[in-house]
Design a protein around this motif. Structure first.
Motif, PDB file in Angstrom:
ATOM      1  N   ASP A 165      13.128  24.226  13.744  1.00 27.26           N
ATOM      2  CA  ASP A 165      13.047  24.394  12.292  1.00 27.26           C
ATOM      3  C   ASP A 165      11.971  23.498  11.694  1.00 27.26           C
ATOM      4  O   ASP A 165      11.205  23.919  10.814  1.00 27.26           O
ATOM      5  N   TYR A 168       8.391  24.831  12.925  1.00 25.41           N
ATOM      6  CA  TYR A 168       8.010  26.151  12.387  1.00 25.41           C
ATOM      7  C   TYR A 168       7.985  26.166  10.859  1.00 25.41           C
ATOM      8  O   TYR A 168       6.968  26.528  10.252  1.00 25.41           O
ATOM      9  N   ASN A 169       9.094  25.778  10.237  1.00 23.54           N
ATOM     10  CA  ASN A 169       9.190  25.901   8.783  1.00 23.54           C
ATOM     11  C   ASN A 169       8.420  24.830   8.024  1.00 23.54           C
ATOM     12  O   ASN A 169       7.982  25.066   6.890  1.00 23.54           O
ATOM     13  N   ARG A 173       4.516  27.417   9.372  1.00 22.60           N
ATOM     14  CA  ARG A 173       4.608  28.383   8.277  1.00 22.60           C
ATOM     15  C   ARG A 173       3.779  27.995   7.059  1.00 22.60           C
ATOM     16  O   ARG A 173       3.077  28.849   6.503  1.00 22.60           O
ATOM     17  N   GLY A 177       0.926  30.735   6.897  1.00 23.79           N
ATOM     18  CA  GLY A 177       1.296  31.723   5.903  1.00 23.79           C
ATOM     19  C   GLY A 177       1.882  32.973   6.535  1.00 23.79           C
ATOM     20  O   GLY A 177       2.796  32.909   7.365  1.00 23.79           O
ATOM     21  N   LYS A 178       1.340  34.133   6.171  1.00 27.11           N
ATOM     22  CA  LYS A 178       1.870  35.404   6.661  1.00 27.11           C
ATOM     23  C   LYS A 178       1.626  35.612   8.156  1.00 27.11           C
ATOM     24  O   LYS A 178       2.245  36.484   8.782  1.00 27.11           O
ATOM     25  N   ASP A 179       0.710  34.837   8.750  1.00 33.50           N
ATOM     26  CA  ASP A 179       0.439  34.952  10.182  1.00 33.50           C
ATOM     27  C   ASP A 179       1.373  34.095  11.032  1.00 33.50           C
ATOM     28  O   ASP A 179       1.276  34.114  12.261  1.00 33.50           O
ATOM     29  N   ALA A 180       2.263  33.335  10.391  1.00 33.15           N
ATOM     30  CA  ALA A 180       3.158  32.437  11.124  1.00 33.15           C
ATOM     31  C   ALA A 180       4.031  33.158  12.142  1.00 33.15           C
ATOM     32  O   ALA A 180       4.158  32.700  13.285  1.00 33.15           O
ATOM     33  N   PRO A 181       4.666  34.308  11.797  1.00 31.53           N
ATOM     34  CA  PRO A 181       5.499  34.978  12.810  1.00 31.53           C
ATOM     35  C   PRO A 181       4.712  35.445  14.025  1.00 31.53           C
ATOM     36  O   PRO A 181       5.259  35.545  15.124  1.00 31.53           O
ATOM     37  N   GLY A 184       3.647  31.880  15.768  1.00 28.75           N
ATOM     38  CA  GLY A 184       4.709  30.890  15.921  1.00 28.75           C
ATOM     39  C   GLY A 184       5.218  30.751  17.341  1.00 28.75           C
ATOM     40  O   GLY A 184       5.388  29.621  17.827  1.00 28.75           O
ATOM     41  N   THR A 340      -2.503  24.727  15.188  1.00 32.14           N
ATOM     42  CA  THR A 340      -2.163  25.582  14.053  1.00 32.14           C
ATOM     43  C   THR A 340      -3.299  25.643  13.047  1.00 32.14           C
ATOM     44  O   THR A 340      -3.654  26.717  12.537  1.00 32.14           O
ATOM     45  N   SER A 344      -5.514  28.891  12.139  1.00 35.07           N
ATOM     46  CA  SER A 344      -5.501  29.321  10.734  1.00 35.07           C
ATOM     47  C   SER A 344      -6.916  29.417  10.172  1.00 35.07           C
ATOM     48  O   SER A 344      -7.231  30.338   9.405  1.00 35.07           O
TER      49      SER A 344
END
Length: 361
Positions: A165, A168-169, A173, A177-181, A184, A340, A344
């Motif tokens: 958590d 990731y969070n 994340r 942003g939207k590419d995190a999943p 990750g 990361t 990014s």
């Protein structure tokens, strides 16, 4: 009461780790007849064809040796066959020269050569063990939620979830942003893999003891993985900013000054990842071994000086091992957060590069 027991157990484990270094150094110095700090340091930090048994430097857990000779034939045998200067099927472990500590062979003319070596060394076996432990940790969390649904986990599973958590969070994340999943899973795997290798390297009891992140080849491979993910998935705008950046034309043509600098920066990023992890972990291991060796170096000057040095060296070694445990988490986190950021930066889109124009529209 539980906290006291936990503290005592932790102290005993750390003490055993330090004593393991002391005993290994002591046996090595006895076998050589004279203490050679440089040889001992590089021996304990380097790779080997066997796994040292704590408190007995002569005994080793054998590992598979897989080599190809000069004629193209393959040979497979356990490393115990060539320990202690022994020779088996024309192969032995070199004790000096350019190939010191490596498997060498002798050809038909009696010349020494280095065969194609695909052996499972201590570092290679340590990587497999670390990977297996990471898989077990992931499956533990997966099986908990598969069995208990959204019920909060406990004990070790809860600790793993806290780490997931947080990384990731709180890290991946917000940056991705939207590419995190999408990225990750890779970044979390990198974090737990490096953390597991770091912690295994701090122990002297099997399956620990392999200085994995203190091996430049290992950190280079990790950095290359991030390099490939970053550049193979980079957006069109990312490559445009490298080969035709938004600077005055005089800096891009006729001499492509800025493109050369930007292209050079692609390769400096993985180099920074590689050196940062390697230097920090290697330095921590080396400091512990050096302070442990002080016990035997100053022991030759008498019982009083040797005893005083032993107390100081052991205390500082314990402190450094505890500090290295913290550094193990920090370096795994730093490698992950830098990876990361690099990934990014390679996913910049056109509308993100021109926010003012987007607002006016």
């Amino acid at each position: 009461m539980k906290k006291v027991i936990t503290a005592v157990v932790a102290f005993v484990i750390v003490a055993l780790m330090a004593l393991g270094y002391m005993q290994a150094s002591h046996h090595s110095s006895q076998a050589a007849g004279k203490l050679d700090p440089k040889e001992l340091i590089f021996e304990h930090l380097g790779d080997a064809y066997g796994w040292e048994v704590p408190f007995s430097h002569e005994l080793r857990i054998p590992l598979p040796v897989i080599v190809q000779d000069y004629a193209g034939s393959w040979h497979c045998f356990m490393s115990c066959r060539v320990q202690g200067g022994a020779e088996y099927e024309g192969f032995r472990i070199a004790e000096g020269g350019d190939h010191s500590g490596k498997i060498v062979g002798t050809d038909g003319q009696g010349n020494e050569y280095r065969p194609l070596d695909l052996s499972i060394t201590k570092d290679a076996a340590g990587i497999f063990i670390a990977a297996l432990l990471v898989i077990c940790m992931v499956m533990k969390v997966r099986n908990w939620y598969k069995k208990n649904g959204l019920k909060a986990p406990r004990k070790g599973t809860a600790a793993l979830e806290v780490c997931v958590d947080f990384v990731y969070n709180d890290t991946i994340r917000p940056i991705m942003g939207k590419d995190a999943p999408k990225y990750g899973p890779y970044l979390l795997t990198v974090f737990f893999f490096i953390l597991t290798m770091n912690l295994l390297g701090l122990t002297v009891i099997f399956p620990g003891g392999a200085n994995l992140t203190g091996n430049l080849a290992v950190t280079m491979t990790l950095a290359v993985c991030t390099f490939l993910v970053t550049n193979l998935t980079g957006t069109r705008e990312y490559w445009k900013e490298i080969f035709w950046p938004d600077v005055p034309v005089a800096l891009k043509a006729p001499v492509p000054l800025m493109p050369i600098i930007e292209l050079f920066g692609i390769f400096t990023k993985p180099v920074a990842l590689m050196i940062r992890l390697f230097a920090n972990m290697m330095g921590g291991h080396m400091v512990v071994i050096v302070f442990t060796l002080l016990i035997f170096i100053f022991g030759a000057y008498g019982v009083v000086i040797g005893s005083a040095t032993a107390v100081f060296s052991l205390a500082f070694s314990l402190f450094m091992l505890l500090l290295d445990t913290l550094v193990s988490f920090i370096q795994a986190y730093v490698f992950t957060i830098l990876s990361t950021m690099f990934i990014s930066m390679a996913h910049v889109h056109h509308h993100e590069m021109q926010p003012e124009q987007s607002d006016n529209k």
